[in-house]
Scaffold this motif. Structure first.
Motif, PDB file in Angstrom:
ATOM      1  N   GLN A 127      49.969 127.591  68.625  1.00 30.67           N
ATOM      2  CA  GLN A 127      49.509 128.894  69.079  1.00 30.67           C
ATOM      3  C   GLN A 127      48.032 129.122  68.770  1.00 30.67           C
ATOM      4  OE1 GLN A 127      51.787 132.079  67.407  1.00 30.67           O
ATOM      5  NE2 GLN A 127      50.479 133.671  68.237  1.00 30.67           N
ATOM      6  N   TYR A 128      47.522 128.583  67.665  1.00 26.21           N
ATOM      7  CA  TYR A 128      46.150 128.845  67.235  1.00 26.21           C
ATOM      8  C   TYR A 128      45.153 127.765  67.643  1.00 26.21           C
ATOM      9  CZ  TYR A 128      48.380 132.586  64.746  1.00 26.21           C
ATOM     10  OH  TYR A 128      49.115 133.699  64.451  1.00 26.21           O
ATOM     11  N   GLY A 129      45.605 126.764  68.395  1.00 28.44           N
ATOM     12  CA  GLY A 129      44.696 125.730  68.890  1.00 28.44           C
ATOM     13  C   GLY A 129      44.135 124.874  67.765  1.00 28.44           C
ATOM     14  N   PRO A 130      42.956 124.268  67.988  1.00 24.25           N
ATOM     15  CA  PRO A 130      42.366 123.393  66.979  1.00 24.25           C
ATOM     16  C   PRO A 130      42.230 124.089  65.623  1.00 24.25           C
ATOM     17  CG  PRO A 130      41.186 123.209  69.043  1.00 24.25           C
ATOM     18  CD  PRO A 130      42.147 124.357  69.203  1.00 24.25           C
ATOM     19  N   GLY A 131      42.670 123.407  64.587  1.00 21.42           N
ATOM     20  CA  GLY A 131      42.616 123.959  63.241  1.00 21.42           C
ATOM     21  C   GLY A 131      43.848 124.754  62.851  1.00 21.42           C
ATOM     22  N   GLY A 132      44.727 125.005  63.814  1.00 19.58           N
ATOM     23  CA  GLY A 132      45.963 125.728  63.513  1.00 19.58           C
ATOM     24  C   GLY A 132      46.981 124.843  62.811  1.00 19.58           C
ATOM     25  N   ARG A 133      48.045 125.455  62.373  1.00 18.87           N
ATOM     26  CA  ARG A 133      49.099 124.721  61.678  1.00 18.87           C
ATOM     27  C   ARG A 133      50.471 125.116  62.222  1.00 18.87           C
ATOM     28  NH1 ARG A 133      47.227 122.268  56.989  1.00 18.87           N
ATOM     29  NH2 ARG A 133      45.109 122.845  56.447  1.00 18.87           N
ATOM     30  N   ALA A 134      51.382 124.174  62.172  1.00 19.17           N
ATOM     31  CA  ALA A 134      52.779 124.417  62.508  1.00 19.17           C
ATOM     32  C   ALA A 134      53.564 124.361  61.198  1.00 19.17           C
ATOM     33  CB  ALA A 134      53.298 123.374  63.489  1.00 19.17           C
ATOM     34  N   VAL A 135      54.317 125.403  60.915  1.00 18.64           N
ATOM     35  CA  VAL A 135      55.044 125.505  59.650  1.00 18.64           C
ATOM     36  C   VAL A 135      56.481 125.008  59.862  1.00 18.64           C
ATOM     37  CG1 VAL A 135      55.822 127.063  57.826  1.00 18.64           C
ATOM     38  CG2 VAL A 135      53.632 127.480  58.992  1.00 18.64           C
ATOM     39  N   TYR A 136      56.874 124.041  59.036  1.00 18.68           N
ATOM     40  CA  TYR A 136      58.215 123.455  59.096  1.00 18.68           C
ATOM     41  C   TYR A 136      58.885 123.556  57.732  1.00 18.68           C
ATOM     42  CZ  TYR A 136      57.267 121.534  63.683  1.00 18.68           C
ATOM     43  OH  TYR A 136      56.990 121.397  65.027  1.00 18.68           O
ATOM     44  N   ALA A 137      60.194 123.807  57.743  1.00 18.31           N
ATOM     45  CA  ALA A 137      60.968 123.906  56.503  1.00 18.31           C
ATOM     46  C   ALA A 137      62.284 123.154  56.682  1.00 18.31           C
ATOM     47  CB  ALA A 137      61.245 125.368  56.168  1.00 18.31           C
ATOM     48  N   PRO A 138      62.843 122.626  55.585  1.00 14.19           N
ATOM     49  CA  PRO A 138      64.099 121.871  55.682  1.00 14.19           C
ATOM     50  C   PRO A 138      65.253 122.730  56.187  1.00 14.19           C
ATOM     51  CG  PRO A 138      63.065 121.555  53.536  1.00 14.19           C
ATOM     52  CD  PRO A 138      62.316 122.656  54.231  1.00 14.19           C
ATOM     53  N   ARG A 139      66.102 122.112  56.985  1.00 13.49           N
ATOM     54  CA  ARG A 139      67.339 122.766  57.413  1.00 13.49           C
ATOM     55  C   ARG A 139      68.254 122.908  56.211  1.00 13.49           C
ATOM     56  NH1 ARG A 139      69.515 119.732  62.839  1.00 13.49           N
ATOM     57  NH2 ARG A 139      68.156 120.854  64.276  1.00 13.49           N
ATOM     58  N   LEU A 140      68.974 123.991  56.141  1.00 11.76           N
ATOM     59  CA  LEU A 140      69.906 124.200  55.032  1.00 11.76           C
ATOM     60  C   LEU A 140      71.017 123.153  55.030  1.00 11.76           C
ATOM     61  CD1 LEU A 140      70.224 128.080  55.012  1.00 11.76           C
ATOM     62  CD2 LEU A 140      68.854 126.620  53.506  1.00 11.76           C
ATOM     63  N   GLU A 141      71.537 122.826  56.205  1.00  7.36           N
ATOM     64  CA  GLU A 141      72.662 121.897  56.285  1.00  7.36           C
ATOM     65  C   GLU A 141      72.257 120.423  56.278  1.00  7.36           C
ATOM     66  OE1 GLU A 141      71.570 123.237  60.411  1.00  7.36           O
ATOM     67  OE2 GLU A 141      72.013 124.271  58.554  1.00  7.36           O
ATOM     68  N   ASP A 142      70.982 120.122  56.487  1.00  7.37           N
ATOM     69  CA  ASP A 142      70.508 118.735  56.477  1.00  7.37           C
ATOM     70  C   ASP A 142      69.005 118.730  56.212  1.00  7.37           C
ATOM     71  OD1 ASP A 142      69.896 116.072  56.797  1.00  7.37           O
ATOM     72  OD2 ASP A 142      70.674 115.916  58.837  1.00  7.37           O
ATOM     73  N   ALA A 143      68.620 118.568  54.960  1.00  6.11           N
ATOM     74  CA  ALA A 143      67.209 118.649  54.559  1.00  6.11           C
ATOM     75  C   ALA A 143      66.367 117.503  55.101  1.00  6.11           C
ATOM     76  CB  ALA A 143      67.101 118.708  53.037  1.00  6.11           C
ATOM     77  N   ARG A 144      66.993 116.494  55.724  1.00  4.58           N
ATOM     78  CA  ARG A 144      66.219 115.407  56.330  1.00  4.58           C
ATOM     79  C   ARG A 144      65.562 115.855  57.630  1.00  4.58           C
ATOM     80  NH1 ARG A 144      70.910 111.247  56.731  1.00  4.58           N
ATOM     81  NH2 ARG A 144      71.782 113.214  57.422  1.00  4.58           N
ATOM     82  N   VAL A 145      66.000 116.997  58.147  1.00  3.76           N
ATOM     83  CA  VAL A 145      65.419 117.577  59.359  1.00  3.76           C
ATOM     84  C   VAL A 145      64.678 118.846  58.965  1.00  3.76           C
ATOM     85  CG1 VAL A 145      65.901 118.580  61.622  1.00  3.76           C
ATOM     86  CG2 VAL A 145      67.279 116.656  60.785  1.00  3.76           C
ATOM     87  N   TRP A 146      63.418 118.925  59.385  1.00  2.00           N
ATOM     88  CA  TRP A 146      62.617 120.117  59.120  1.00  2.00           C
ATOM     89  C   TRP A 146      62.477 120.894  60.419  1.00  2.00           C
ATOM     90  CZ3 TRP A 146      57.856 118.564  55.678  1.00  2.00           C
ATOM     91  CH2 TRP A 146      58.320 118.192  54.413  1.00  2.00           C
ATOM     92  N   GLU A 147      62.876 122.157  60.403  1.00  3.61           N
ATOM     93  CA  GLU A 147      62.811 123.005  61.579  1.00  3.61           C
ATOM     94  C   GLU A 147      61.526 123.820  61.595  1.00  3.61           C
ATOM     95  OE1 GLU A 147      66.254 124.864  63.364  1.00  3.61           O
ATOM     96  OE2 GLU A 147      67.378 124.258  61.593  1.00  3.61           O
ATOM     97  N   TRP A 148      61.005 123.998  62.808  1.00  4.30           N
ATOM     98  CA  TRP A 148      59.808 124.789  63.007  1.00  4.30           C
ATOM     99  C   TRP A 148      60.107 126.228  62.681  1.00  4.30           C
ATOM    100  CZ3 TRP A 148      58.779 128.448  67.046  1.00  4.30           C
ATOM    101  CH2 TRP A 148      57.455 128.862  67.118  1.00  4.30           C
ATOM    102  N   GLN A 149      59.219 126.871  61.921  1.00  6.72           N
ATOM    103  CA  GLN A 149      59.361 128.254  61.530  1.00  6.72           C
ATOM    104  C   GLN A 149      58.399 129.169  62.289  1.00  6.72           C
ATOM    105  OE1 GLN A 149      61.833 128.914  59.008  1.00  6.72           O
ATOM    106  NE2 GLN A 149      62.195 126.812  59.655  1.00  6.72           N
ATOM    107  N   ASP A 150      57.140 128.724  62.406  1.00  2.00           N
ATOM    108  CA  ASP A 150      56.108 129.557  63.014  1.00  2.00           C
ATOM    109  C   ASP A 150      54.813 128.754  63.078  1.00  2.00           C
ATOM    110  OD1 ASP A 150      54.882 131.784  64.096  1.00  2.00           O
ATOM    111  OD2 ASP A 150      55.122 133.034  62.325  1.00  2.00           O
TER     112      ASP A 150
END
Length: 85
Positions: free
Chosen positions: A59-82
């Motif tokens: 969303q913020y273009g160059p220099g932006g960040r995508a926030v990911y956090a572990p899934r509760l049921e499987d921490a090997r997968v990180w889901e996008w938060q914002d």
């Protein structure tokens, strides 16, 4: 049909494939969907927290960040938060 090799976030373009002996988390959703992030050497706390990963395609273009956090049921997968700047 053969499956394409997985790509690693932040890896060099000439060889973006996973490396033997490394630990990865799969990114799900958001701008980095389908990539792997190398968490080799991260502490358990860091792995349990997730990460804000730089990306030019969020969303913020160059220099932006995508926030990911572990899934509760499987921490090997990180889901996008914002997206964040």
């Amino acid at each position: 049909m053969d499956e394409l090799p997985r790509r690693v976030y932040g890896a060099f373009a000439d060889d973006p494939t996973p490396r033997r002996g490394h630990v990865y988390r799969e990114l799900f959703g958001g701008p980095l969907d389908g990539l792997l992030v190398d968490v080799t050497g991260w502490t358990e706390t860091e792995r349990a927290t997730g990460a804000a990963l730089r990306t030019d395609i969020g969303q913020y273009g160059p220099g932006g960040r995508a926030v990911y956090a572990p899934r509760l049921e499987d921490a090997r997968v990180w889901e996008w938060q914002d997206d964040a700047c």
